[in-house]
Design an enzyme around this catalytic site. Structure first.
Site, PDB file in Angstrom:
ATOM      1  N   ARG A   1     -36.363  10.897  27.418  1.00  0.00           N
ATOM      2  CA  ARG A   1     -36.506  12.351  27.524  1.00  0.00           C
ATOM      3  C   ARG A   1     -37.292  12.911  26.350  1.00  0.00           C
ATOM      4  O   ARG A   1     -37.962  13.937  26.484  1.00  0.00           O
ATOM      5  CB  ARG A   1     -35.129  12.995  27.641  1.00  0.00           C
ATOM      6  CG  ARG A   1     -34.229  12.823  26.428  1.00  0.00           C
ATOM      7  CD  ARG A   1     -32.757  13.017  26.741  1.00  0.00           C
ATOM      8  NE  ARG A   1     -32.224  11.907  27.510  1.00  0.00           N
ATOM      9  CZ  ARG A   1     -30.979  11.852  27.969  1.00  0.00           C
ATOM     10  NH1 ARG A   1     -30.140  12.862  27.741  1.00  0.00           N
ATOM     11  NH2 ARG A   1     -30.548  10.818  28.654  1.00  0.00           N
TER      12      ARG A   1
ATOM     13  N   LYS B   1     -29.040  -1.474  22.004  1.00  0.00           N
ATOM     14  CA  LYS B   1     -28.372  -1.883  23.230  1.00  0.00           C
ATOM     15  C   LYS B   1     -27.686  -3.245  23.038  1.00  0.00           C
ATOM     16  O   LYS B   1     -28.047  -4.007  22.135  1.00  0.00           O
ATOM     17  CB  LYS B   1     -29.406  -2.021  24.365  1.00  0.00           C
ATOM     18  CG  LYS B   1     -30.085  -0.734  24.778  1.00  0.00           C
ATOM     19  CD  LYS B   1     -31.128  -1.011  25.847  1.00  0.00           C
ATOM     20  CE  LYS B   1     -31.840   0.253  26.292  1.00  0.00           C
ATOM     21  NZ  LYS B   1     -30.969   1.147  27.068  1.00  0.00           N
TER      22      LYS B   1
END
Length: 496
Positions: free
Chosen positions: A354, A280
């Protein structure tokens, strides 16, 4: 904080504050009418002069008012009487509590449950929401040592009046509101903790401690070695780059004497998310400690459920890991096998939540659940779609989705449904595995839920994306404790 439900206000109270909720029309009832009469019309004069208008969430603190039973009287505006609704009550409660906890008062008293009528809300509903707001307003994060300790509220006790026949029911609502508020505080504490403290191992320890405090709660920790044996390749892939081992935490509340199908709550517990190899940007990365707020909410709900001893079987599963870049970290293009037997091509290591959740969802099958609800700070796309007001909800069982939406409306912790149509599933196609872990930029929240849906085919399932609601940025930075109120209301509705 102690909450008392009584049938009359005290004639006088030391170091106390009386809460008076007033509509903009200036009509006075109960304690407000008595105080106005005893003080020579002070409250009516304030309306007449415009010093207090009764507009929604307006507050005015009065001191040493003649004829008042307390040294302080807090006036809280309710807005227009003809437009009164549940959200209006919540906003007034929030404003009242914020003002109250900034005073030196150790006791608050109010007859608002009988003096104020809100369309669609009973005295029980009003009491539960007021108490939850009181606990939240009283929250101060104190788990990090500081030379200058943060100021804490002095409020220790609250007394609310109702008719005698309502005492038992309102007491139950108060206990529910108090436990919900304390569950939110637990979730906020876990979210606000520094990531060097709140690691997967720390969460595991907290779960064991929580179980030791409640007779009806047990905790099981699945270690990385056990995950390897089970074949939980997706969750392990997330943790490969970190020195902190992953943990699958299972907290089992058995509220029924006879075994029954449980409700299973699954929380994403990424205690710090750098994005891994798909790293990020550095700006704002400190807030990635909040990527475990789904797990924090599970802790808060399990604590509240166990404290209330709800007659339900509720299991909380937390998939806890840290997503870090390292020579051993998962790479874009890697293919892993999940506990379900399906393979996943990892195209983006920053879509790790996920991966952790999919193995946890498959693990939940062994409990033969009635319903499974997962919650996760899963996608930035959810913030684009719904902002910071509502969480997103999707699922394979419309009654469950509807029940969550209704619980959100009742609690004020709202969620909104996004479509989960098969048309979106093709975005997850992979040339090298059963599926990819991302589906591109379009409909990012929906394709993330589509991914999870492939691991939830054996039970009724709903997914809450709380990326926009789990914490606040900026000057008031901190975890919110959502969606604990939503989930507690869902469980209350399920029980009732």
């Amino acid at each position: 904080m102690q909450i008392n439900v009584v049938t009359r206000l005290p004639a006088s109270a030391d170091n106390a504050c009386l809460l008076v909720f007033l509509f903009a029309d200036g009509r006075l009832k109960g304690a407000a009418r008595r105080i106005d009469k005893n003080s020579g019309g002070t409250i009516r004069s304030l309306f007449a002069s415009g010093d207090f208008s009764g507009k929604k969430a307006e507050t005015l603190m009065l001191h040493a008012l003649p004829g008042a039973p307390t040294a302080r009287v807090l006036l809280i505006g309710m807005g227009q009487r003809k437009q009164n609704h549940a959200q209006q009550w919540r906003e007034a409660c929030r404003a009242a509590c914020k003002s109250l906890v900034s005073t030196p008062s150790s006791l608050a008293i109010s007859d608002c449950l009988s003096a104020v009528s809100i369309d669609g809300l009973s005295a029980c509903d009003m009491a539960g929401q007021l108490v939850t707001e009181l606990v939240n307003a009283n929250y101060v994060f104190t788990l990090h040592s500081r030379v200058d300790e943060p100021r804490q509220s002095r409020l220790m006790q609250v007394s609310l009046t109702v008719e005698g026949k309502q005492v038992e029911a309102v007491n139950l609502a108060v206990r529910r509101g108090l436990s919900t508020g304390l569950g939110m505080c637990t979730a906020r504490d876990l979210g606000n903790l520094a990531p060097n403290i709140c690691t997967p191992g720390y969460l595991a320890e907290r779960a064991v401690t929580l179980a030791s405090e409640h007779d009806n709660l047990t905790t099981t920790i699945v270690t990385e070695d056990e995950m390897e044996e089970l074949g939980m390749g997706a969750l392990l892939a997330v943790a490969r780059g970190s020195r902190q081992p992953a943990s699958l935490i299972v907290m089992n509340h058995q509220g029924r004497k006879r075994a029954g199908k449980p409700i299973v709550l699954v929380g994403k517990g990424i205690t710090f998310d750098t994005g891994g190899i798909s790293i990020k940007p550095s700006e704002g990365m400190d807030e990635m400690k909040y990527d475990m707020c789904g797990a924090a909410a599970v802790f808060g709900v399990i604590q509240a459920v166990s404290t209330l001893q709800l007659p339900l079987n509720v299991i909380g599963i937390v998939a806890a890991a840290e997503n870090m870049p390292d020579g051993n970290a998962t790479r874009p293009g890697d293919v892993v096998n999940t506990l379900s037997g399906q393979s996943v091509e990892i195209l983006n290591t920053d879509a790790e939540g996920r991966l952790a959740l999919c193995d946890a969802l498959t693990y939940a099958e062994r409990f033969k659940p009635d319903t499974v609800i997962d919650m996760a700070t899963l996608t930035g796309a959810c913030i684009v779609a719904l902002g910071h007001v509502a969480s997103a909800v999707m699922g394979n069982d419309q009654p469950t989705v509807d029940a969550l939406i209704n619980a959100g409306e009742a609690s004020g912790d709202r969620c909104w449904s996004l479509p989960l149509w098969d048309d979106y599933q093709t975005q997850l196609d992979s040339n090298f595995a059963d599926m990819a872990n991302i589906g591109g930029r379009p409909a990012g929240s929906i394709t993330a839920a589509c991914f999870l849906s492939r691991f939830a085919r054996q039970f009724k399932w709903a997914h809450l994306d709380i990326a926009g609601t789990a914490w606040i940025s900026g000057e008031g930075k901190g975890a919110t404790g959502r969606p604990v109120p939503l989930l507690m209301q869902y469980l209350f509705d399920y029980q009732d």
